[in-house]
Scaffold this motif. Structure first.
Motif, PDB file in Angstrom:
ATOM      1  N   ALA A   1       0.833  -1.205   0.000  1.00  0.00           N
ATOM      2  CA  ALA A   1       0.000   0.000   0.000  1.00  0.00           C
ATOM      3  C   ALA A   1       0.865   1.251   0.000  1.00  0.00           C
ATOM      4  O   ALA A   1       0.570   2.228  -0.687  1.00  0.00           O
ATOM      5  N   LYS A   2       1.954   1.227   0.776  1.00  0.00           N
ATOM      6  CA  LYS A   2       2.886   2.362   0.788  1.00  0.00           C
ATOM      7  C   LYS A   2       3.485   2.571  -0.584  1.00  0.00           C
ATOM      8  O   LYS A   2       3.567   3.705  -1.072  1.00  0.00           O
ATOM      9  N   ASP A   3       3.917   1.474  -1.204  1.00  0.00           N
ATOM     10  CA  ASP A   3       4.515   1.564  -2.534  1.00  0.00           C
ATOM     11  C   ASP A   3       3.527   2.117  -3.547  1.00  0.00           C
ATOM     12  O   ASP A   3       3.882   2.958  -4.375  1.00  0.00           O
TER      13      ASP A   3
ATOM     14  N   ALA B   1      -4.654   9.131  -4.942  1.00  0.00           N
ATOM     15  CA  ALA B   1      -3.728   9.363  -3.827  1.00  0.00           C
ATOM     16  C   ALA B   1      -4.474   9.844  -2.589  1.00  0.00           C
ATOM     17  O   ALA B   1      -4.184   9.408  -1.472  1.00  0.00           O
ATOM     18  N   ALA B   2      -5.436  10.726  -2.776  1.00  0.00           N
ATOM     19  CA  ALA B   2      -6.216  11.226  -1.636  1.00  0.00           C
ATOM     20  C   ALA B   2      -7.008  10.101  -0.981  1.00  0.00           C
ATOM     21  O   ALA B   2      -7.054   9.996   0.252  1.00  0.00           O
ATOM     22  N   ASN B   3      -7.601   9.242  -1.797  1.00  0.00           N
ATOM     23  CA  ASN B   3      -8.362   8.110  -1.251  1.00  0.00           C
ATOM     24  C   ASN B   3      -7.457   7.118  -0.525  1.00  0.00           C
ATOM     25  O   ASN B   3      -7.777   6.663   0.576  1.00  0.00           O
ATOM     26  N   LEU B   4      -6.322   6.782  -1.134  1.00  0.00           N
ATOM     27  CA  LEU B   4      -5.385   5.858  -0.499  1.00  0.00           C
ATOM     28  C   LEU B   4      -4.865   6.416   0.821  1.00  0.00           C
ATOM     29  O   LEU B   4      -4.754   5.702   1.815  1.00  0.00           O
ATOM     30  N   THR B   5      -4.545   7.704   0.815  1.00  0.00           N
ATOM     31  CA  THR B   5      -4.017   8.338   2.021  1.00  0.00           C
ATOM     32  C   THR B   5      -5.053   8.317   3.137  1.00  0.00           C
ATOM     33  O   THR B   5      -4.729   8.011   4.285  1.00  0.00           O
TER      34      THR B   5
END
Length: 90
Positions: A27-29, A57-61
């Motif tokens: 997930a970090k990658d 990116a906003a959703n993942l963060t």
């Protein structure tokens, strides 16, 4: 526009080390690659593609750090920069 790009790049650069140690490496990658894509596409003035990446990116963060985290706020700010570059309201 150059100032905005510099700010966006700085935000992404300084946000990267703030990843939670509990988030899975994959997930970090994925988030790092997505943030890099946002910067690259923004520099190339491919704002539609940058917008898609910035939203991802906003959703993942938000998923990794929580929607009220500082990291999520930075990701939303990056999304707003891309929207601004496109001439849209955030």
């Amino acid at each position: 526009m150059k100032k905005t790009l510099t700010i966006l790049t700085a935000i992404l650069f300084f946000a990267a080390p703030a990843f939670s140690q509990t988030a899975p490496d994959a997930a970090k990658d994925d988030l790092l690659k997505t943030n890099a894509a946002v910067v690259r596409l923004y520099r190339e003035k491919k704002f539609d593609e940058a917008l898609t990446a910035a939203r991802k990116a906003a959703n993942l963060t938000a998923q990794m750090h929580g929607k009220d985290s500082a990291e999520a706020a930075k990701a939303e700010s990056n999304l707003a920069y891309v929207l601004f570059a496109k001439g849209e309201k955030a």
